[in-house]
Design an enzyme around this catalytic site. Structure first.
Site, short mmCIF file in Angstrom:
data_model
loop_
_atom_site.label_atom_id
_atom_site.label_comp_id
_atom_site.label_asym_id
_atom_site.label_seq_id
_atom_site.Cartn_x
_atom_site.Cartn_y
_atom_site.Cartn_z
N LYS A 67 0.59 -1.25 -0.06
CA LYS A 67 -0.05 0.05 0.16
C LYS A 67 0.89 1.40 0.03
O LYS A 67 0.38 2.31 -0.66
CB LYS A 67 -0.88 -0.26 1.35
N ASP A 104 -10.24 2.70 2.61
CA ASP A 104 -10.36 1.96 3.76
C ASP A 104 -11.23 2.69 4.70
O ASP A 104 -12.29 2.16 5.39
CB ASP A 104 -9.03 1.73 4.31
N GLY A 129 -4.05 2.43 18.56
CA GLY A 129 -2.81 2.10 17.79
C GLY A 129 -2.48 3.20 16.71
O GLY A 129 -3.27 4.30 16.82
N GLY A 132 -0.21 1.85 10.10
CA GLY A 132 -0.89 2.26 8.76
C GLY A 132 -2.48 2.10 8.86
O GLY A 132 -3.06 3.00 8.49
N GLY A 240 -14.25 -6.21 11.54
CA GLY A 240 -14.02 -5.69 10.22
C GLY A 240 -14.24 -6.19 8.83
O GLY A 240 -14.12 -5.80 8.00
P1 ATR Z 1 -0.52 -1.78 10.45
O1 ATR Z 1 0.06 -1.03 9.17
O2 ATR Z 1 -1.40 -3.06 10.34
O3 ATR Z 1 -1.30 -0.57 11.23
P2 ATR Z 1 1.76 -1.31 11.86
O4 ATR Z 1 2.03 -0.02 11.13
O5 ATR Z 1 2.95 -2.12 12.27
O6 ATR Z 1 0.86 -2.06 11.29
O7 ATR Z 1 1.20 -0.94 13.25
C1 ATR Z 1 0.87 -1.77 13.98
C2 ATR Z 1 -0.02 -1.15 15.25
O8 ATR Z 1 -0.51 -2.24 16.30
C3 ATR Z 1 0.83 -0.36 16.22
O9 ATR Z 1 0.12 0.60 16.70
C4 ATR Z 1 1.64 -1.35 17.29
O10 ATR Z 1 1.93 -0.41 18.51
P3 ATR Z 1 3.32 0.11 18.71
O11 ATR Z 1 3.34 1.37 17.94
O12 ATR Z 1 3.51 0.51 20.30
O13 ATR Z 1 4.50 -0.81 17.96
C5 ATR Z 1 0.16 -2.02 17.60
N1 ATR Z 1 0.38 -3.35 17.99
C6 ATR Z 1 1.10 -4.38 17.48
N2 ATR Z 1 1.13 -5.45 18.60
C7 ATR Z 1 0.54 -4.89 19.52
C8 ATR Z 1 0.38 -5.57 20.94
N3 ATR Z 1 0.59 -6.79 21.20
N4 ATR Z 1 -0.15 -4.87 21.78
C9 ATR Z 1 -0.63 -3.63 21.64
N5 ATR Z 1 -0.32 -2.84 20.28
C10 ATR Z 1 0.27 -3.43 19.51
#
Ligand code: ATR
Length: 273
Positions: A67, A104, A129, A132, A240
């Site tokens: 993306k 999205d 979160g 992305g 979702g």
């Molecule tokens: P995406 O594109 O799917 O959003 P990403 O950019 O890697 O993927 O972001 C993942 C998000 O999920 C982030 O907000 C991440 O928190 P961090 O910024 O602290 O890394 C969150 N996330 C992933 N695993 C997690 C977990 N086990 N508990 C809480 N937050 C989590």
């Protein structure tokens, strides 16, 4: 007459539901078109997109992990794609420029408002979160005028940065987990935590008797986040799957100029899970 060709590109792509969804839309609206899935090797993404359009393809959906590269490749971007810094929908303008859009966020907002009879206007929203997935939906959510949009993330700085970036679009602020003051009307989970069977560490006080939660992930069983929220007394929990179908509908509308009906497509997919 040649058939208009569409496809979704990603890696992996085998489990994509997009071909099924777009076939249902095309049947329903009598559109003469095909929609296939294309597995694209990482180094070949840009070439594959250019070749697809050079060969007369009409439109593409782009999924993980491309993306951001689609965003960079596009010659022109819609405003919401510019905000999302990610593109999930491509087509060619009359003069041959590749246009990138992101459907999205609108997909999620429509799912909440039309399929779940939810309001965002005037409501307190907690978005969890800062990756992305969250970036992709912030502009359309803010466009509905929530009274408050709070961003919370395991890594606070990322949420803070995102809030700064979207401040011009509405009331948005980042808070530390221990500063969250509930209850919220909607809690939207845009983290990847569910992928690891995890739930973000939110204080229970974010949930009240009228809190509704929305997990951008979907699954046959309750997602871990939705199970957690219902356990703590949330009124309703949605996953979702509807967002997936609604983002597809918005892409279809951009390509074909017609808005397909989504409820039966969503329920058929749910039944087949
Ligand atoms: P995406 O594109 O799917 O959003 P990403 O950019 O890697 O993927 O972001 C993942 C998000 O999920 C982030 O907000 C991440 O928190 P961090 O910024 O602290 O890394 C969150 N996330 C992933 N695993 C997690 C977990 N086990 N508990 C809480 N937050 C989590």
């Amino acid at each position: 007459m040649s058939i208009d060709r569409y496809a979704v590109m990603g890696n992996p792509i085998k489990h994509s539901k997009s071909p099924l969804i777009h076939k249902a839309f095309a049947d329903q609206t009598d559109q003469h078109m095909t929609y296939t899935s294309m597995l694209v090797a990482e180094p070949e993404f840009e070439d594959s997109v250019r070749r697809f359009f050079a060969d007369g393809g009409k439109g593409l959906n782009i999924t993980v992990p491309f993306k951001l590269r689609a965003f960079e490749l596009a010659d022109e971007l819609t405003e919401r794609a510019q905000r999302a810094k990610a593109v999930n929908t491509l087509w060619q303008s009359a003069d041959g420029r590749i246009v990138g859009d992101n459907t999205d966020g609108v997909g999620m907002v429509r799912d909440i408002m039309h399929n779940h009879d939810g309001r965002i206007a005037g409501k307190k929203i907690l978005m969890v979160g800062a990756g992305g997935a969250v970036r992709g939906v912030l502009a359309p959510v803010l466009a509905e005028n929530p009274v408050q949009l709070v961003l919370a993330n395991r890594t606070f700085d990322k949420a803070h940065q995102l809030a700064e970036e979207f401040m011009d679009l509405g009331r948005i602020e980042a808070l530390h987990m221990n500063e969250l003051k509930g209850p919220f009307d909607w809690i939207i989970n845009g983290t990847a935590a569910s992928l690891q069977g995890d739930v973000p560490e939110l204080p229970e006080s974010v949930i009240g008797a009228h809190t509704r939660v929305y997990d951008m992930m979907y699954s046959k069983e309750l997602t871990p986040f939705n199970a957690w929220a219902l356990d703590y007394g949330a009124e309703k929990a949605f996953d979702g799957l509807g967002m997936l179908v609604e983002q597809a509908a918005e892409s279809f509308r951009k390509w074909r100029g017609l808005m397909p009906s989504t409820p039966t497509v969503i329920s058929d997919l749910r039944a087949a899970m």
